[in-house]
Design a protein around this motif. Structure first.
Motif, PDB file in Angstrom:
ATOM      1  N   SER A  91      83.547  -7.252  81.504  1.00 48.57           N
ATOM      2  CA  SER A  91      83.863  -6.348  80.762  1.00 48.57           C
ATOM      3  C   SER A  91      82.422  -5.222  80.274  1.00 48.57           C
ATOM      4  N   VAL A 144      91.596  -1.975  85.385  1.00 51.05           N
ATOM      5  CA  VAL A 144      92.160  -2.101  84.980  1.00 51.05           C
ATOM      6  C   VAL A 144      93.569  -3.306  85.242  1.00 51.05           C
ATOM      7  N   VAL A 157      88.529  -2.621  80.407  1.00 51.79           N
ATOM      8  CA  VAL A 157      88.521  -2.480  82.040  1.00 51.79           C
ATOM      9  C   VAL A 157      86.919  -3.894  82.175  1.00 51.79           C
ATOM     10  N   LEU A 173      85.460   1.153  87.553  1.00 47.56           N
ATOM     11  CA  LEU A 173      86.384   0.616  87.044  1.00 47.56           C
ATOM     12  C   LEU A 173      87.587  -0.279  87.134  1.00 47.56           C
ATOM     13  N   ASN A 207      96.174  -5.221  76.115  1.00 48.87           N
ATOM     14  CA  ASN A 207      96.269  -4.284  76.815  1.00 48.87           C
ATOM     15  C   ASN A 207      97.502  -4.483  77.795  1.00 48.87           C
TER      16      ASN A 207
END
Length: 276
Positions: A172, A200, A189, A198, A256
């Motif tokens: 990351s 996610v 990310v 990036l 997340n």
């Protein structure tokens, strides 16, 4: 880079661009050798094993993945027909190579440190019955401005997988911060598919209700010189595990799991009981 938000988007062009993105994604998913064509997920061991949906006896050895083909069997590798014993070699984590077998493709890969074989047959019922993926209607409200905050050094992040007991490790480079309804949220990310981009993985309050429970993914373009990045939740996409149990998709890191409902992007597939 110009960062767009829902306030300054031309709605007609926005919807057309979203429709083209979704059309292309569906084409890849349901292509002759896309994820919907996978007929099995085989975990290789040192003991050679034969499978009913792929030619040869497959094993993992000190040389890497090896297949021993019977006299009446053959594969096509890099355009060359191979017979007998063929050594694919040691395959890197998350890499795949493909061998042709008639109208099928045999994926030879490594996932979570394990060598695997995944045959892909165009006639697989999951593929031939596929129609479309339900989605929320594209809405500029879900296009947000975010800010990329880089870590001093990339850090390895271990996440779970759709397959129980499997783990994935990703580097990351930092996190993305954004505001929604007056609250600030932060997402870890990973590196995207192109330099500077990036990626996610996330869940939210719709997960397991209207969207797939385990995960959705979002691809972000490279941040600008000030770290600004466009976060378009309308392009929150299902990973292959949303459609088939024969995928090894990563799960989002704990941080997340958004506590808000992101009513945008792809919904639970029809194949998993999603609503049309």
């Amino acid at each position: 880079m110009t960062v767009q938000t829902g306030q300054d988007i031309d709605r007609t062009g926005f919807v057309q661009a979203w429709e083209e993105w979704h059309r292309q994604k569906e084409e890849v998913l349901s292509g002759p050798h896309g994820f919907l064509a996978i007929t099995s997920l085989r975990w290789l061991s040192p003991e050679p094993a034969r499978f009913d949906d792929a030619p040869g006896a497959w094993s993992t050895t000190d040389e890497g993945i090896v297949v021993d083909l019977a006299p009446d069997e053959e594969l096509t590798v890099d355009g060359t027909v191979v017979r007998g014993r063929h050594v694919f070699g040691v395959i890197a984590e998350r890499a795949s190579v493909y061998a042709g077998a008639g109208d099928a493709l045999i994926e030879v890969a490594k996932r979570g440190g394990h060598d695997i074989v995944r045959p892909r047959h165009p006639g697989n019922a999951l593929r031939t019955a596929f129609t479309r993926t339900p989605t929320y209607a594209p809405d500029p409200r879900w296009v947000l401005e975010g800010r990329f905050v880089a870590d001093a050094e990339p850090r390895p992040v271990t996440v779970g997988a759709a397959v129980e007991g499997l783990e994935h490790v990703y580097d990351s480079p930092g996190r993305v911060e954004f505001e929604l309804d007056g609250e600030t949220y932060r997402l870890t990310v990973f590196n995207g598919k192109t330099p500077g981009a990036l990626s996610v993985l996330f869940t939210d309050a719709t997960s397991g209700v209207t969207t797939y429970a385990a995960n959705r993914s979002l691809q972000l373009g490279p941040p600008d010189a000030d770290g600004r990045v466009t976060i378009d939740f309308n392009r929150a996409a299902n990973l292959p595990c949303a459609y088939t149990d024969l995928a090894t998709c990563p799960l989002p890191p704990t941080e997340n799991r958004l506590p808000v409902a992101v009513k945008a992007g792809e919904r639970i597939p029809l194949e998993r009981g999603g609503a049309a």
